[in-house]
Design an enzyme around this catalytic site. Structure first.
Site, short mmCIF file in Angstrom:
data_model
loop_
_atom_site.label_atom_id
_atom_site.label_comp_id
_atom_site.label_asym_id
_atom_site.label_seq_id
_atom_site.Cartn_x
_atom_site.Cartn_y
_atom_site.Cartn_z
N LYS A 290 0.87 -1.25 0.04
CA LYS A 290 0.08 -0.12 0.06
C LYS A 290 0.77 1.34 0.09
CE LYS A 290 -3.81 2.36 2.76
NZ LYS A 290 -5.01 2.28 3.65
N LYS B 262 -2.11 -1.45 -3.98
CA LYS B 262 -2.93 -0.40 -3.98
C LYS B 262 -2.11 0.90 -4.13
CE LYS B 262 -5.90 1.85 -0.67
NZ LYS B 262 -6.38 2.22 0.63
C1 PBG Z 1 -7.67 3.45 5.49
C2 PBG Z 1 -7.71 3.27 4.04
C3 PBG Z 1 -7.68 3.99 3.01
C4 PBG Z 1 -8.12 3.65 1.78
C5 PBG Z 1 -8.75 2.38 1.96
N1 PBG Z 1 -8.58 2.09 3.52
C6 PBG Z 1 -7.04 5.55 2.96
C7 PBG Z 1 -5.72 5.90 3.54
O1 PBG Z 1 -4.83 5.22 3.67
O2 PBG Z 1 -5.54 7.06 3.68
C8 PBG Z 1 -7.95 4.25 0.40
C9 PBG Z 1 -9.08 3.83 -0.36
C10 PBG Z 1 -9.39 4.64 -1.52
O3 PBG Z 1 -8.59 5.87 -1.88
O4 PBG Z 1 -10.27 4.53 -2.30
N2 PBG Z 1 -6.28 3.06 5.92
ZN ZN Z 2 -5.75 3.82 7.98
#
Ligand code: PBG
Ligand code: ZN
Length: 322
Positions: A191, A244
């Site tokens: 991520k 992601k």
């Molecule tokens: C929470 C989370 C996020 C997303 C999914 N789970 C945001 C972040 O890390 O700030 C992003 C999903 C999206 O942008 O559609 N940790």
């Molecule tokens: Zn988070």
């Protein structure tokens, strides 16, 4: 001369030799459930996506269930936020209630619980904060409690998105100790600290109150490190690993699918969605064609599961194409 054009002469011919076909059962639809609203509320930066109170969920979930896609990924927005993210692991929290409701009405639909503290902490970070630092190890027990609470509520899959080190192993043993031996973990393994999450933070009201997430999410420049993150999560017991965002990271999806023999998920995130919606609303691009090309490319790169806000539209378009 090789005449490649022979197999492109008409749609039937092209369809016969097509290498990648989208399939509804590989799609997952993210949904936002809020404790702070009494009717569905549009998310300005994500046209077509709403926050829902539980009482108005039925229509949406019915649509998802009828569409033929596999399931939903749940994000809850609680009324109370605090330093310890208490509502994240309250068995009666908004997310737990939503999971229980969906599973009772639509038992066959897969419900995936995102496990992270940022929607539940007053400071909006994904872990416990002390003196402005996001602490790793003290966060793990809270994630474990949250994961178990989600599994108790009926979640079919636990999806940790926090990016703390060691959380997959910790969550796996907590799930096992609590009798959830057969609840899989879909780990957000690679991520990246991405600007593409910006619209999501409006949707989930989870923007960090100070600083950024760069000390725990990955540097977008790093591919080798992404493979190490994935290897580590597999070793810790992940059943599915995720990359992601999706489109800017097709190289990571591809490398992961070549190297590892377990399902690879890709999250086509909020910013990817909103750029497509904005350009199509302006008439600059054909929405259906761009969505189908994007999703096909994510699958071609090696994703087996695609989480996308386009899932309901794509399901309709896939029906027409196949
Ligand atoms: C929470 C989370 C996020 C997303 C999914 N789970 C945001 C972040 O890390 O700030 C992003 C999903 C999206 O942008 O559609 N940790
Ligand atoms: Zn988070």
């Amino acid at each position: 001369m090789q005449r490649f054009r022979r197999l492109r002469t008409n749609e039937a011919m092209r369809k016969m030799v097509r290498e990648t076909r989208l399939c509804k059962s590989e799609l997952i639809y993210p949904i936002f459930i809020s404790e702070n609203i009494s009717k569905p509320t549009i998310i300005e930066s994500m046209p077509g996506i709403f926050q829902y109170p539980i009482k108005d969920l039925y229509e949406l979930i019915k649509q998802v269930s009828d569409s033929g896609i596999s399931g939903v990924l749940i994000f809850g927005i609680p009324k109370e936020k605090d330093e310890q993210a208490s509502s994240a692991y309250d068995d009666n929290g908004i997310t737990q209630q939503a999971i229980r409701y969906i599973k009772s009405e639509f038992p066959h639909l897969l419900v995936i619980a995102d496990v992270c503290l940022c929607e539940y902490t007053s400071h909006g970070h994904c872990g416990v904060v002390k003196d402005g630092i996001i602490l790793n190890d003290p966060t793990l027990p809270l994630l474990c409690k949250m994961a178990v609470s989600m599994a108790k509520a009926g979640a079919d899959i636990i999806a940790p998105s926090d990016m703390m080190d060691g959380r997959v192993a910790a969550i796996r043993s907590s799930l096992d100790e609590n009798g959830f031996l057969y609840t899989p973990i879909m780990s957000y393994s690679a991520k990246f600290a991405s600007v593409y999450y910006t619209p999501f933070r409006d949707a989930a009201q989870s923007a960090p109150a100070f600083g950024d997430r760069k000390t725990y999410q990955m540097d977008p420049a790093n591919a080798k490190e992404a493979l190490r993150e994935i290897a580590d999560d597999i070793e810790e017991g992940a059943d599915i690993v995720m990359v992601k965002p999706a489109l800017p990271y097709l190289d990571i999806i591809h490398a992961a699918s070549k190297r590892y023999d377990l399902p690879i998920a890709a999250y086509n995130v909020s910013g990817e969605y909103s750029m497509v919606k904005a350009a199509s609303q302006l008439g600059w691009i054909d929405e259906k064609r761009v969505v189908m090309e994007n999703l096909t490319s994510i699958k071609r790169a090696g994703a087996n599961i695609i989480i996308t806000y386009h899932a309901l539209d794509a399901a309709k378009w896939i029906d027409k194409e196949n």
